[in-house]
Design a protein around this motif. Sequence first.
Motif, PDB file in Angstrom:
ATOM      1  N   ILE A 238       0.840  -1.202   0.000  1.00 55.79           N
ATOM      2  CA  ILE A 238       0.000   0.000   0.000  1.00 55.79           C
ATOM      3  C   ILE A 238       0.868   1.243   0.000  1.00 55.79           C
ATOM      4  CG2 ILE A 238      -1.672   1.331   1.364  1.00 55.79           C
ATOM      5  CD1 ILE A 238      -2.796  -1.422   2.273  1.00 55.79           C
ATOM      6  N   GLN A 239       1.931   1.237   0.785  1.00 58.38           N
ATOM      7  CA  GLN A 239       2.825   2.387   0.836  1.00 58.38           C
ATOM      8  C   GLN A 239       3.502   2.615  -0.516  1.00 58.38           C
ATOM      9  OE1 GLN A 239       5.199   1.148   4.182  1.00 58.38           O
ATOM     10  NE2 GLN A 239       3.912   2.263   5.643  1.00 58.38           N
ATOM     11  N   GLU A 240       3.898   1.533  -1.177  1.00 58.33           N
ATOM     12  CA  GLU A 240       4.506   1.650  -2.511  1.00 58.33           C
ATOM     13  C   GLU A 240       3.513   2.244  -3.496  1.00 58.33           C
ATOM     14  OE1 GLU A 240       7.591   1.016  -3.686  1.00 58.33           O
ATOM     15  OE2 GLU A 240       8.319   0.456  -1.707  1.00 58.33           O
ATOM     16  N   TYR A 241       2.274   1.785  -3.443  1.00 65.23           N
ATOM     17  CA  TYR A 241       1.235   2.314  -4.329  1.00 65.23           C
ATOM     18  C   TYR A 241       1.011   3.800  -4.067  1.00 65.23           C
ATOM     19  CZ  TYR A 241      -3.348   3.516  -6.088  1.00 65.23           C
ATOM     20  OH  TYR A 241      -4.383   4.169  -6.702  1.00 65.23           O
ATOM     21  N   GLN A 242       0.925   4.173  -2.806  1.00 65.04           N
ATOM     22  CA  GLN A 242       0.711   5.574  -2.459  1.00 65.04           C
ATOM     23  C   GLN A 242       1.869   6.431  -2.950  1.00 65.04           C
ATOM     24  OE1 GLN A 242       0.133   5.007   1.769  1.00 65.04           O
ATOM     25  NE2 GLN A 242      -2.092   5.189   1.581  1.00 65.04           N
ATOM     26  N   TYR A 243       3.074   5.927  -2.842  1.00 67.00           N
ATOM     27  CA  TYR A 243       4.231   6.679  -3.309  1.00 67.00           C
ATOM     28  C   TYR A 243       4.185   6.828  -4.832  1.00 67.00           C
ATOM     29  CZ  TYR A 243       8.921   8.455  -3.839  1.00 67.00           C
ATOM     30  OH  TYR A 243       9.990   9.242  -4.157  1.00 67.00           O
TER      31      TYR A 243
ATOM     32  N   PHE B 232      14.877   6.346 -12.804  1.00 70.08           N
ATOM     33  CA  PHE B 232      14.610   7.567 -12.047  1.00 70.08           C
ATOM     34  C   PHE B 232      13.709   7.263 -10.857  1.00 70.08           C
ATOM     35  CE2 PHE B 232      11.571  10.988 -11.174  1.00 70.08           C
ATOM     36  CZ  PHE B 232      12.443  11.989 -10.744  1.00 70.08           C
ATOM     37  N   TYR B 233      12.642   6.505 -11.089  1.00 69.82           N
ATOM     38  CA  TYR B 233      11.690   6.175 -10.024  1.00 69.82           C
ATOM     39  C   TYR B 233      12.362   5.340  -8.926  1.00 69.82           C
ATOM     40  CZ  TYR B 233       7.571   4.409  -7.637  1.00 69.82           C
ATOM     41  OH  TYR B 233       6.647   4.082  -6.678  1.00 69.82           O
ATOM     42  N   LEU B 234      13.159   4.365  -9.323  1.00 68.70           N
ATOM     43  CA  LEU B 234      13.854   3.539  -8.325  1.00 68.70           C
ATOM     44  C   LEU B 234      14.841   4.374  -7.509  1.00 68.70           C
ATOM     45  CD1 LEU B 234      14.454   0.273 -10.380  1.00 68.70           C
ATOM     46  CD2 LEU B 234      12.785   0.652  -8.550  1.00 68.70           C
ATOM     47  N   ALA B 235      15.496   5.329  -8.144  1.00 66.63           N
ATOM     48  CA  ALA B 235      16.402   6.222  -7.410  1.00 66.63           C
ATOM     49  C   ALA B 235      15.624   7.050  -6.388  1.00 66.63           C
ATOM     50  CB  ALA B 235      17.148   7.138  -8.378  1.00 66.63           C
ATOM     51  N   GLU B 236      14.427   7.493  -6.762  1.00 64.83           N
ATOM     52  CA  GLU B 236      13.587   8.256  -5.828  1.00 64.83           C
ATOM     53  C   GLU B 236      13.158   7.394  -4.645  1.00 64.83           C
ATOM     54  OE1 GLU B 236      12.822  11.623  -5.910  1.00 64.83           O
ATOM     55  OE2 GLU B 236      14.379  11.567  -7.433  1.00 64.83           O
ATOM     56  N   ILE B 237      12.847   6.135  -4.903  1.00 65.03           N
ATOM     57  CA  ILE B 237      12.492   5.212  -3.816  1.00 65.03           C
ATOM     58  C   ILE B 237      13.681   5.037  -2.880  1.00 65.03           C
ATOM     59  CG2 ILE B 237      11.970   2.802  -3.262  1.00 65.03           C
ATOM     60  CD1 ILE B 237      10.180   2.742  -5.743  1.00 65.03           C
TER      61      ILE B 237
ATOM     62  N   LYS C 150      16.099   7.150  -2.316  1.00 64.72           N
ATOM     63  CA  LYS C 150      16.247   8.382  -1.526  1.00 64.72           C
ATOM     64  C   LYS C 150      15.254   8.408  -0.381  1.00 64.72           C
ATOM     65  CE  LYS C 150      17.654  11.286  -5.387  1.00 64.72           C
ATOM     66  NZ  LYS C 150      17.217  12.370  -6.278  1.00 64.72           N
ATOM     67  N   GLN C 151      14.046   7.957  -0.659  1.00 66.66           N
ATOM     68  CA  GLN C 151      12.992   7.945   0.356  1.00 66.66           C
ATOM     69  C   GLN C 151      13.353   6.992   1.491  1.00 66.66           C
ATOM     70  OE1 GLN C 151       9.320   6.125  -0.896  1.00 66.66           O
ATOM     71  NE2 GLN C 151       8.138   7.140   0.681  1.00 66.66           N
ATOM     72  N   ARG C 152      14.036   5.913   1.168  1.00 65.50           N
ATOM     73  CA  ARG C 152      14.346   4.885   2.159  1.00 65.50           C
ATOM     74  C   ARG C 152      15.738   5.012   2.760  1.00 65.50           C
ATOM     75  NH1 ARG C 152      12.049  -0.653  -0.518  1.00 65.50           N
ATOM     76  NH2 ARG C 152       9.857  -0.069  -0.473  1.00 65.50           N
ATOM     77  N   LYS C 153      16.429   6.098   2.520  1.00 66.76           N
ATOM     78  CA  LYS C 153      17.824   6.191   2.952  1.00 66.76           C
ATOM     79  C   LYS C 153      17.997   6.068   4.464  1.00 66.76           C
ATOM     80  CE  LYS C 153      18.060  11.188   3.164  1.00 66.76           C
ATOM     81  NZ  LYS C 153      18.606  12.382   2.619  1.00 66.76           N
ATOM     82  N   ASN C 154      16.991   6.391   5.234  1.00 68.35           N
ATOM     83  CA  ASN C 154      17.098   6.291   6.685  1.00 68.35           C
ATOM     84  C   ASN C 154      16.523   4.996   7.254  1.00 68.35           C
ATOM     85  OD1 ASN C 154      18.310   8.828   6.842  1.00 68.35           O
ATOM     86  ND2 ASN C 154      16.339   9.857   6.896  1.00 68.35           N
ATOM     87  N   ASP C 155      16.010   4.123   6.379  1.00 70.74           N
ATOM     88  CA  ASP C 155      15.478   2.843   6.833  1.00 70.74           C
ATOM     89  C   ASP C 155      16.622   1.933   7.261  1.00 70.74           C
ATOM     90  OD1 ASP C 155      13.048   3.817   6.092  1.00 70.74           O
ATOM     91  OD2 ASP C 155      12.702   2.380   4.466  1.00 70.74           O
ATOM     92  N   GLU C 156      16.293   1.026   8.172  1.00 70.02           N
ATOM     93  CA  GLU C 156      17.276   0.037   8.590  1.00 70.02           C
ATOM     94  C   GLU C 156      17.268  -1.126   7.618  1.00 70.02           C
ATOM     95  OE1 GLU C 156      17.473  -1.358  12.613  1.00 70.02           O
ATOM     96  OE2 GLU C 156      16.743   0.553  13.365  1.00 70.02           O
TER      97      GLU C 156
END
Length: 94
Positions: free
Chosen positions: A5-10, A69-74, A76-82
């Motif tokens: 769901i989060q991926e879809y929303q993004y 481009f889209y994968l790079a944006e993902i 960046k969004q997840r850079k702080n995830d463990e």
Amino acid sequence: MKEVIQEYQYLRSMISVLIAKSGYKNSFLAEKIGLPASNFSVKKQRGTWTEMEMEKILDIIENEELEDFYLAEIMKQRKNDEFVSMEQFKIEMA
């Protein structure tokens, strides 16, 4: 499942950026998906796409460069995830 769901929303939030990056004109895309150009522009500004509209748009604009481009944006969004290292993953899966 929550991640899906989060991926879809993004993706939904990024569709207007992806359209702009694709280089296609709004009028062309609007015609291809069966919307008046004015409605297309409003949906692009507000991000109020239906699932079917998003699918039709992606069928037209999707290419390797846009996907990168889209994968790079993902990323960046997840850079702080463990993350778990591959070594740790193998240990846990054994």
